[in-house]
Write an enzyme that holds these catalytic residues in place. Structure first.
Site, mmCIF file in Angstrom:
data_model
loop_
_atom_site.group_PDB
_atom_site.id
_atom_site.type_symbol
_atom_site.label_atom_id
_atom_site.label_comp_id
_atom_site.label_asym_id
_atom_site.label_seq_id
_atom_site.Cartn_x
_atom_site.Cartn_y
_atom_site.Cartn_z
ATOM 1 N N PRO A 269 0.845 -1.201 0.000
ATOM 2 C CA PRO A 269 0.000 0.000 0.000
ATOM 3 C C PRO A 269 0.876 1.245 0.000
ATOM 4 O O PRO A 269 1.587 1.512 0.949
ATOM 5 C CB PRO A 269 -0.777 -0.113 1.312
ATOM 6 N N GLU A 270 0.840 1.980 -1.090
ATOM 7 C CA GLU A 270 1.520 3.265 -1.158
ATOM 8 C C GLU A 270 0.439 4.341 -1.057
ATOM 9 O O GLU A 270 -0.721 4.021 -0.818
ATOM 10 C CB GLU A 270 2.311 3.371 -2.475
#
Length: 287
Positions: A2-3
DNA sequence: AAGAGGCCCTGATAGC
DNA sequence: TGCTATCAGGGCCTCT
């Protein structure tokens, strides 16, 4: 994994589902996340009202009505699932994620509301939950982070000045949260492809023009990813974002040995390692 | 100050 | 079939 875009999508979902809800109960099944969850965490959160959910960089922030916060990081493999009570008073999974079935293992944190609950799942346990007493403490906790790509502080002057004596490669800086916060390993490769900049380019040698490209393409890539609901890679059954479609639009990431998709480019996508992180680029159009 | 490297963790996959 | 090795990578830490 998850960015910034994936975390933004989760934040938006949470705002639709648990804003203005009061926490009735917290259950911790495993305290050993990135940081150990203290024994009083459940009691501290109980009865607090979630005013709204915000985000900075890759952090989700529950804003409570009394001015305190809960800082959440998804690490690499963290997902949040929402279960709602149906008319039969039974919980059904209306998850933010595609999987119709809730994962069986690694459901470490449960936060219960009157008619619903959220479950935090994290196989690798690189994520964390942290209670924050006030705004001052929150600012301090996030003070080591550089500006987000969208910030007006992420500008040409900032880049040129930051890179003055930096002999390291540009790719390492893009994933360095002290320099710019929110970009991770996937989007770093994608951004540099759009810029036509080789990932091993030395930061201090970058031209003004290329610095401008880095700024604008960082914003472009992240905005497009958010609009596509983020990227979902590897474990499609469990971690696939509900609307996560950006992985279909990757130009270089995980495309090693394939042909460059750029018009009239005969290059090939190469995979190399920079500081032990996989990095993808076109061997022809990225100089 | 800058940069290199290591560690945390589990699951998927490859190779024998 | 079952074993071992490798890779995935975000954040934080130490050491030079």
């Amino acid at each position: 994994m998850p960015e910034l875009p994936e975390v933004e999508v989760v934040k938006q979902s949470l705002n639709l589902k648990i804003k203005q809800k009061k926490i009735e109960k917290v259950i911790i099944k495993n305290r050993n996340l990135r940081f150990k969850i203290p024994l009083n965490f459940e009691k501290v959160l109980q009865n607090r009202l979630i005013k709204k959910i915000t985000r900075f960089s890759k952090y989700i922030i529950l804003n409570f009505s009394d001015g305190s916060f809960c800082l959440i990081h998804l690490g690499m493999s963290g997902t949040i699932h929402l279960l709602q009570k149906n008319s039969l008073n039974k919980f059904t999974n209306t998850s933010f994620y595609n999987s119709s079935e809730l994962p069986k293992k690694h459901n470490h944190v449960v936060i219960k509301f009157k008619d619903s609950k959220i479950i935090y799942n994290d196989p690798r346990r690189f994520g964390f939950f942290k209670f924050i007493h006030n705004k001052k403490e929150l600012d301090y906790r996030l003070s080591h982070l550089g500006p987000e790509p969208f910030s007006k502080n992420f500008n040409l002057k900032y880049l040129m000045n930051y890179f003055l004596k930096k002999k390291k490669d540009i790719k390492s800086f893009l994933i360095d949260q002290k320099f710019v916060s929110g970009i991770g390993n996937i989007y770093a490769s994608e951004i540099l492809f759009l810029c036509k900049i080789h990932p091993k380019s030395v930061a201090m040698k970058l031209s003004k023009k290329n610095c401008k490209k880095i700024i604008s393409n960082s914003r472009t890539v992240l905005n497009k990813a958010i609009k596509s609901g983020g990227s979902s890679i590897r474990d499609f059954k469990n971690i696939s974002g509900r609307n996560g479609n950006f992985q279909k639009k990757f130009r270089v990431y995980q495309r090693g040995d394939l042909s460059c998709s750029r018009n009239k480019c005969n290059g090939k996508i190469k995979k190399i390692f920079i500081s032990n992180r996989s990095t993808f680029f076109c061997n022809s159009c990225q100089k």
